[in-house]
Design a protein around this motif. Structure first.
Motif, short mmCIF file in Angstrom:
data_model
loop_
_atom_site.label_atom_id
_atom_site.label_comp_id
_atom_site.label_asym_id
_atom_site.label_seq_id
_atom_site.Cartn_x
_atom_site.Cartn_y
_atom_site.Cartn_z
N TYR A 27 17.86 -41.97 -4.13
CA TYR A 27 18.81 -41.34 -3.86
C TYR A 27 18.78 -40.29 -2.36
CZ TYR A 27 20.81 -42.32 -8.50
OH TYR A 27 21.12 -43.04 -9.48
N ASN A 28 20.19 -40.04 -1.71
CA ASN A 28 20.10 -39.05 -0.88
C ASN A 28 19.97 -37.98 -1.36
OD1 ASN A 28 20.18 -37.78 1.72
ND2 ASN A 28 22.54 -38.32 1.90
N ALA A 29 19.16 -37.09 -2.25
CA ALA A 29 19.17 -36.11 -2.98
C ALA A 29 18.96 -34.95 -2.31
CB ALA A 29 18.18 -36.08 -4.20
N GLN A 30 19.93 -33.87 -2.86
CA GLN A 30 19.63 -32.26 -2.24
C GLN A 30 19.71 -31.48 -3.54
OE1 GLN A 30 19.14 -31.68 0.96
NE2 GLN A 30 19.30 -33.91 1.43
N GLU A 31 19.31 -30.45 -3.25
CA GLU A 31 19.36 -29.61 -4.34
C GLU A 31 20.11 -28.13 -4.16
OE1 GLU A 31 15.48 -28.78 -6.92
OE2 GLU A 31 15.48 -27.31 -5.47
N ALA A 32 20.85 -27.59 -4.99
CA ALA A 32 21.39 -26.13 -4.71
C ALA A 32 20.85 -25.36 -5.77
CB ALA A 32 22.81 -26.35 -5.07
N ARG A 33 20.39 -24.18 -5.42
CA ARG A 33 19.42 -23.20 -6.47
C ARG A 33 20.08 -21.90 -6.26
NH1 ARG A 33 15.16 -20.17 -5.46
NH2 ARG A 33 13.12 -19.91 -6.88
N ILE A 34 20.20 -21.24 -7.46
CA ILE A 34 20.56 -19.72 -7.27
C ILE A 34 19.73 -19.12 -8.26
CG2 ILE A 34 23.08 -20.34 -6.63
CD1 ILE A 34 23.94 -19.70 -10.02
N ARG A 35 19.50 -17.86 -7.98
CA ARG A 35 18.96 -16.77 -9.09
C ARG A 35 20.05 -16.17 -10.07
NH1 ARG A 35 13.76 -17.30 -10.25
NH2 ARG A 35 12.53 -17.52 -8.68
N LEU A 36 19.92 -15.87 -10.85
CA LEU A 36 20.98 -15.40 -12.01
C LEU A 36 21.47 -13.88 -11.75
CD1 LEU A 36 20.33 -17.41 -15.32
CD2 LEU A 36 21.57 -18.28 -13.09
N GLY A 37 21.01 -13.38 -10.65
CA GLY A 37 21.40 -11.90 -10.59
C GLY A 37 22.92 -11.83 -10.27
N ALA A 38 23.38 -13.05 -9.73
CA ALA A 38 24.92 -13.02 -9.52
C ALA A 38 25.56 -13.31 -10.86
CB ALA A 38 25.16 -14.04 -8.29
N ILE A 39 24.93 -13.56 -12.05
CA ILE A 39 25.82 -14.02 -13.13
C ILE A 39 25.76 -12.71 -14.24
CG2 ILE A 39 25.87 -15.44 -15.01
CD1 ILE A 39 26.52 -16.67 -12.34
N SER A 40 26.92 -12.04 -14.33
CA SER A 40 27.25 -11.08 -15.14
C SER A 40 26.32 -11.13 -16.56
CB SER A 40 28.64 -10.55 -15.39
OG SER A 40 29.22 -10.33 -14.09
N MET A 41 26.71 -12.25 -17.09
CA MET A 41 25.99 -12.57 -18.42
C MET A 41 24.29 -12.24 -18.35
SD MET A 41 26.50 -12.38 -21.64
CE MET A 41 28.22 -12.62 -22.02
N ALA A 42 23.89 -12.71 -17.26
CA ALA A 42 22.29 -12.76 -17.41
C ALA A 42 21.92 -11.29 -17.02
CB ALA A 42 22.09 -13.47 -16.11
N VAL A 43 22.68 -10.63 -16.37
CA VAL A 43 22.39 -9.11 -16.04
C VAL A 43 22.55 -8.37 -17.32
CG1 VAL A 43 23.12 -6.99 -14.86
CG2 VAL A 43 23.21 -9.12 -13.63
N ILE A 44 23.42 -8.79 -18.30
CA ILE A 44 23.81 -7.95 -19.65
C ILE A 44 22.53 -8.32 -20.27
CG2 ILE A 44 25.03 -8.01 -21.56
CD1 ILE A 44 27.78 -8.59 -19.81
N LYS A 45 22.07 -9.41 -20.35
CA LYS A 45 20.91 -9.82 -21.20
C LYS A 45 19.44 -9.57 -20.78
CE LYS A 45 23.49 -12.03 -24.40
NZ LYS A 45 23.45 -11.40 -25.79
N GLY A 46 19.60 -8.95 -19.30
CA GLY A 46 18.31 -8.42 -18.84
C GLY A 46 17.41 -9.67 -18.41
N ALA A 47 17.97 -10.77 -18.12
CA ALA A 47 17.51 -11.92 -17.46
C ALA A 47 17.76 -12.56 -16.16
CB ALA A 47 17.38 -13.17 -18.85
N GLU A 48 18.30 -11.55 -15.39
CA GLU A 48 18.65 -12.06 -14.14
C GLU A 48 17.75 -12.70 -13.11
OE1 GLU A 48 18.03 -7.38 -13.73
OE2 GLU A 48 18.68 -8.61 -15.39
N TYR A 49 16.40 -12.65 -13.61
CA TYR A 49 15.45 -13.61 -13.04
C TYR A 49 15.39 -14.82 -13.38
CZ TYR A 49 12.66 -12.69 -17.19
OH TYR A 49 12.35 -12.50 -18.63
N GLY A 50 16.33 -15.37 -13.98
CA GLY A 50 16.45 -16.64 -14.36
C GLY A 50 16.92 -17.52 -13.31
N VAL A 51 17.05 -18.68 -13.22
CA VAL A 51 17.49 -19.83 -12.18
C VAL A 51 18.30 -20.70 -12.78
CG1 VAL A 51 15.45 -21.06 -12.66
CG2 VAL A 51 16.41 -21.07 -10.30
N ALA A 52 19.42 -21.28 -11.92
CA ALA A 52 20.15 -22.26 -12.11
C ALA A 52 19.77 -23.45 -10.78
CB ALA A 52 21.50 -22.16 -12.41
N LYS A 53 19.86 -24.71 -11.26
CA LYS A 53 19.75 -25.84 -9.81
C LYS A 53 20.58 -26.90 -10.35
CE LYS A 53 15.46 -26.22 -8.76
NZ LYS A 53 13.82 -26.68 -8.59
N ILE A 54 21.03 -27.41 -9.28
CA ILE A 54 21.85 -28.75 -9.29
C ILE A 54 21.21 -29.65 -8.22
CG2 ILE A 54 24.13 -29.83 -8.82
CD1 ILE A 54 25.43 -27.45 -9.90
#
Length: 455
Positions: free
Chosen positions: A355-382
């Motif tokens: 595949y001509n594969a690419q990856e988009a990755r974010i830290r969860l500091g931008a996700i309010s629920m992650a901040v609420i749960k104290g886990a904003e250092y989590g990660v999401a990747k597509i």
């Protein structure tokens, strides 16, 4: 001699659903189970461990407020055993309701069409499903004794309150046990032979979970093996390959599984095994004429939801529907305080497959629920195909990430595009927003995230 249209050997998640599906379609069915209905998942693995983790979370909250809790492990264990009993009772009710006979005893195949059940007698069948699962595996010298050294089965009979625990194996099971005992207030050492925990998961997920475990006090020993164990009068001393010595109350071994095929008499039916002892099946999960295998005994991944899916497919096939089992996306979930979900390909896997594969990755500091749960250092990747936009993989480390694993699997299984994911409305605040935000990054128009490469 009783005769059944379908006989299923094994009453776990790889077995009993096949009997239910066949019974719904009018077949006379029976399940043979040597131990407990629900198999490994309901009685020794997924269900009791997750129940203990849930109770441990409650206990940890009480401890954090300065209160003391006696018999912490015992409280968590008793809760887990009650939950397992309720799950088991539910399975019994379903089987009874659909008229599936349950035969208790150990099965051995005598001849094509005939299975002997110890303590019961011979049973005839038209079609057979083998769903005997796996047993715990361990390296030489780490065999469980049920007192100082435990596997996932013997630990459920442990009556102590350990203050210091060594967990051997950094895969999902080992990581969850490390989390469990740490939340209960024990000092925990996790030993993994490879260079990181969760070595077969995406590296960012591995790092995020490692960070979480360290935050609750777990000491990680990677690129390390157990040199030897010395059993003491009041515990055990573990000598690591690094030379370090750790005195602990117990050792929990979570180093893998082995297929439970010994003594079944599979050779009578011409069933073939691979080099690791798993049953070889075709795309219809057929192992030989009128013989099918499903669940762990049919090979990795060793997951209850994969076993369930295969069992349903087998139930349809023995009923005459002839359906292939070929999913693209099987979620892998690790249920620590920071849950890790991996669905589909990693970036490297996708590229290896052309595949001509690419990856988009974010830290969860931008996700309010992650901040609420104290886990904003989590990660999401597509992971996605840059040519078509099709989603090839979705990976997430976040509090409650398991609840969005189904959405991730649907996206990969159905070939959803990153554009479609970015346009999908997710509830706010929720962890599921991380999927949409990562998709926005992939298409170059993130709104609530400052990407490195701004459009």
């Amino acid at each position: 001699m009783p005769r059944f249209d379908l006989l299923v050997i094994g009453g776990g998640f790889g077995g009993y659903p096949a009997a239910v599906v066949a019974a719904q379609r009018g077949l006379k069915t029976a399940v043979v189970e040597a131990r407990l209905l629900g198999g490994e998942c309901a009685n020794y693995a997924c269900i009791p461990v997750k129940a203990m983790l849930s109770k441990a979370s409650e206990i940890a909250a009480v401890l954090s407020r300065g209160f003391s809790v006696d018999k912490r492990f015992r409280e968590a264990l008793e809760y887990a055993l009650k939950v397992s009993q309720r799950v088991r009772s539910g399975i019994e009710t379903v089987l009874e309701g659909y008229g599936v006979a349950v035969i208790r005893g150990r099965a051995k195949i005598r001849a094509p069409g005939v299975v002997h059940v110890e303590g019961y007698g011979d049973v005839e069948y038209e079609k057979l499903v083998i769903a005997t699962g796996t047993d715990p595996g361990y390296p030489p010298g780490l065999e469980p004794d049920g007192k100082l050294v435990h596997d996932n089965r013997t630990i459920l009979s442990y009556d102590g309150e350990p203050s210091k625990v060594v967990v051997v194996g950094g895969g999902p099971a080992g990581v969850e046990y490390a989390d469990l005992f740490a939340r209960l207030g024990a000092e925990v050492h996790l030993v993994e032979v490879l260079d990181r925990i969760l070595p077969f998961m995406d590296v960012d997920l591995s790092r995020a979970v490692a960070r979480y475990l360290r935050s609750i006090g777990v000491k990680l020993h990677t690129k390390t093996t157990i040199g030897r164990l010395e059993k003491l009068a009041n515990g055990v001393e573990v000598v690591l390959s690094s030379g370090d010595r750790i005195k602990a109350d117990i050792v929990v071994v979570a180093t893998g599984r082995r297929p439970a095929t010994s003594g079944l008499g599979l050779d009578v039916l011409g069933v073939k095994l691979d080099e690791k002892g798993y049953i070889i099946v075709d795309e219809y999960l057929r192992a030989a004429k009128d013989v099918y295998a499903s669940g762990d005994v049919a090979g990795p991944p060793l997951l209850a939801h994969k076993a369930y899916s295969q069992a349903v497919t087998v139930g349809l096939n023995v009923s005459g529907e002839e359906r292939k089992w070929s999913p693209k996306a099987i979620p892998l979930v690790v249920y620590t305080g920071l849950e890790a979900v991996q669905v589909g390909y990693t970036l490297d896997e996708a590229r290896r497959r052309g595949y001509n594969a690419q990856e988009a990755r974010i830290r969860l500091g931008a996700i309010s629920m992650a901040v609420i749960k104290g886990a904003e250092y989590g990660v999401a990747k597509i992971v996605y195909d840059a040519s078509s936009g099709r989603v090839l993989g979705l990976h997430l480390a976040a509090h409650g990430a398991s609840e969005v694993a189904g959405e991730a699997a649907l996206a990969v299984e159905r070939g959803v595009t990153v554009e479609e994911l970015a346009d999908l409305i997710h509830p706010h605040p929720s962890i599921s927003e991380a999927i949409a935000l990562a998709a926005e990054v992939a298409v170059g128009r993130p709104v609530n995230y400052l990407a490195k490469n701004k459009p």
